[in-house]
Design an enzyme around this catalytic site. Sequence first.
Site, PDB file in Angstrom:
ATOM      1  N   ARG A  51       0.842  -1.205   0.000  1.00 57.22           N
ATOM      2  CA  ARG A  51       0.000   0.000   0.000  1.00 57.22           C
ATOM      3  C   ARG A  51       0.873   1.250   0.000  1.00 57.22           C
ATOM      4  NH1 ARG A  51      -3.042  -2.607   4.010  1.00 57.22           N
ATOM      5  NH2 ARG A  51      -4.935  -3.492   3.136  1.00 57.22           N
ATOM      6  N   LYS A 159       2.706 -20.004   6.508  1.00 49.60           N
ATOM      7  CA  LYS A 159       1.868 -20.638   7.504  1.00 49.60           C
ATOM      8  C   LYS A 159       1.366 -19.597   8.501  1.00 49.60           C
ATOM      9  CE  LYS A 159       3.772 -21.031  11.228  1.00 49.60           C
ATOM     10  NZ  LYS A 159       4.422 -19.753  11.533  1.00 49.60           N
ATOM     11  N   HIS A 189       9.158 -23.014   6.959  1.00 47.39           N
ATOM     12  CA  HIS A 189      10.600 -22.801   6.777  1.00 47.39           C
ATOM     13  C   HIS A 189      11.442 -23.757   7.616  1.00 47.39           C
ATOM     14  CE1 HIS A 189      10.257 -20.272  10.365  1.00 47.39           C
ATOM     15  NE2 HIS A 189      11.569 -20.264  10.461  1.00 47.39           N
ATOM     16  N   GLU A 227      12.131 -20.234  22.444  1.00 44.88           N
ATOM     17  CA  GLU A 227      12.562 -18.920  21.957  1.00 44.88           C
ATOM     18  C   GLU A 227      12.692 -17.955  23.124  1.00 44.88           C
ATOM     19  OE1 GLU A 227      10.962 -17.919  17.836  1.00 44.88           O
ATOM     20  OE2 GLU A 227       9.204 -18.645  18.901  1.00 44.88           O
ATOM     21  N   ASP A 246       0.966 -21.411  15.659  1.00 44.50           N
ATOM     22  CA  ASP A 246       2.166 -20.778  15.098  1.00 44.50           C
ATOM     23  C   ASP A 246       3.329 -21.761  14.970  1.00 44.50           C
ATOM     24  OD1 ASP A 246       3.760 -18.662  14.192  1.00 44.50           O
ATOM     25  OD2 ASP A 246       4.523 -18.251  16.203  1.00 44.50           O
ATOM     26  N   HIS A 251       5.520 -26.420  12.139  1.00 42.46           N
ATOM     27  CA  HIS A 251       6.957 -26.666  12.345  1.00 42.46           C
ATOM     28  C   HIS A 251       7.236 -27.949  13.147  1.00 42.46           C
ATOM     29  CE1 HIS A 251       7.434 -22.802  10.673  1.00 42.46           C
ATOM     30  NE2 HIS A 251       7.441 -22.073  11.762  1.00 42.46           N
TER      31      HIS A 251
HETATM   32  C1  BG6 Z   1       7.822 -18.477  12.630  1.00 36.79           C
HETATM   33  C2  BG6 Z   1       6.890 -18.104  13.746  1.00 36.79           C
HETATM   34  O1  BG6 Z   1       7.194 -19.354  11.731  1.00 36.79           O
HETATM   35  O2  BG6 Z   1       8.975 -19.098  13.174  1.00 36.79           O
HETATM   36  C3  BG6 Z   1       7.581 -17.226  14.761  1.00 36.79           C
HETATM   37  O3  BG6 Z   1       5.773 -17.441  13.205  1.00 36.79           O
HETATM   38  C4  BG6 Z   1       8.857 -17.851  15.236  1.00 36.79           C
HETATM   39  O4  BG6 Z   1       6.726 -16.951  15.850  1.00 36.79           O
HETATM   40  C5  BG6 Z   1       9.710 -18.258  14.052  1.00 36.79           C
HETATM   41  O5  BG6 Z   1       9.545 -16.927  16.043  1.00 36.79           O
HETATM   42  C6  BG6 Z   1      10.929 -19.013  14.498  1.00 36.79           C
HETATM   43  O6  BG6 Z   1      11.720 -19.263  13.400  1.00 36.79           O
HETATM   44  P1  BG6 Z   1      13.298 -19.265  13.506  1.00 36.79           P
HETATM   45  O7  BG6 Z   1      13.752 -19.634  12.134  1.00 36.79           O
HETATM   46  O8  BG6 Z   1      13.703 -17.882  13.918  1.00 36.79           O
HETATM   47  O9  BG6 Z   1      13.641 -20.290  14.520  1.00 36.79           O
END
Ligand code: BG6
Length: 498
Positions: A51, A159, A189, A227, A246, A251
């Site tokens: 935008r 996702k 990822h 995390e 999430d 994951h």
């Molecule tokens: C993302 C989540 O898919 O993965 C985040 O939405 C998370 O909340 C992140 O922090 C963690 O990914 P990485 O690669 O930093 O371990």
Amino acid sequence: METNKNNFKPTVLVIFGITGDLSTRYLLPALYHLENYGLLPKNFLVLGVSRKRLNKKEQTRLLTKSIETKVEDVNKDSFKKLCDKFDMLSFDPAHEVDYTHLREYLSKLEEKKSLCFNRLFYLAVPPSIFSSVVDKLGAGNLHKTCEHNMASVRVLIEKPFGFDLESARELISNSRKYFTDEQLYRIDHYLAKETAQNILTLRFSNPLFENVWNNKYISNIQITASESGGVEGREDFYEQTGALRDLVQSHLLQLMSLTTMDRPADQSAHSIQKQRLKILESTIPISRSDIAEQALRAQYDSGSIYGDKVGSYKKDVGRNSTIVETYVALKLNIDLANWRGVPILLRTGKRMMDRYTEIAINFKENAKQKIPGNLLTIRIVPNEGVALKLVVKKPGFSHQTEEVSMDFCYRRSFDDRNPDAYERLILDAIRGDQTLFPTSEEVIASWRVIDSVVKEWSMSDRGLLFYPAGSWGPKSAKQFAEQYCIGWRPYDPAVCKI
Ligand code: BG6
């Protein structure tokens, strides 16, 4: 890294949400690295749509800021090359007319170059508008290219794919109106993290492991994504998702599949996806009546991390009444002959004491001889590598034994940096390799496993616990794991610390 003079088709990568967190933190640095490795197609354009209207100077500033925060020594030449391949279009995803403008932009580009481009649409936008963007792309005739099927159109979707089982099904059937499954690249990822990609090699190229990888020898598997960070800048997103959607739905369940799947017939995407799916479909969904026993949720309170004071989740999102979980622990079982009876423990949390993601494979002990079980740790972040705990005789004149670690660490064994997961995913989408992308069946199967928990937790705060930021989660997480095994394997920061 090995660079190849590729002969990829001309490609335009259209990124929706170019000024957002995902693009600036991951996608633009990944594109820089791919440019630096010489891995991008000869004819390549990144078209950021947003935008916000940014002039050329502001666009360069956006790229500079995003890349410099992630890359230590920016190669000026590669940076310039990327800037030359970058353009922006002012765009509102809710406005149909903007899709017409996008189509016109792409047609003009192709006319100017006298080339037909593969089109990749990357939806780095909130999950709540995935469906409407996919619909409008189709309705705007953007699901076709100039050569009608000679070039490809692919859609990359972040996702979470859906909010629960039902919405995931809807999203899938909606996207099939215009796009085939071969055109949809659902991003997880974690599948593209270097160590995660190594799980299958480790398991299937080392007969030592393959033969003991079952319930006869393994007592339990623990997968942790801890995390230390909170929800910085993503408060709205997190309020709609929470830790279960999430981190767990995609994951952690994908890491579980890689860890437990059977050997694929070959290396093709289809064979690998088929085995991952078999695991997800054989995982026993947590029923409503088992939630209290098999699932634990909590939210972080204020506390301190690495010596710094931090506030509570409620404060971070500015909502005192929020019941969104930032910590989850689950116990799952796979109903397959080789895995029956092996508890699989998954856990994740934000604002925890330290940041690490790992898979701990706990082998059975020899109770008769009082010999502890071996532990194989697959460390995904930080200090990537694999460590095996062995019992050895202590040097000296007694028969005393001790547990020591034997490890493979990327940093010790390889000089090259590990490419970031997004580099790999963008490259695979460019070359049309879907191996590291979950299929729609995988998405459905993983939602199925947790669907009743998703529903129950969104309805009430029953059982919601709290933990101080900077801890290892709620106190009862300890008893939770001890119901099923010896307890959580503690984090060992010494693994691969070089
Ligand atoms: C993302 C989540 O898919 O993965 C985040 O939405 C998370 O909340 C992140 O922090 C963690 O990914 P990485 O690669 O930093 O371990």
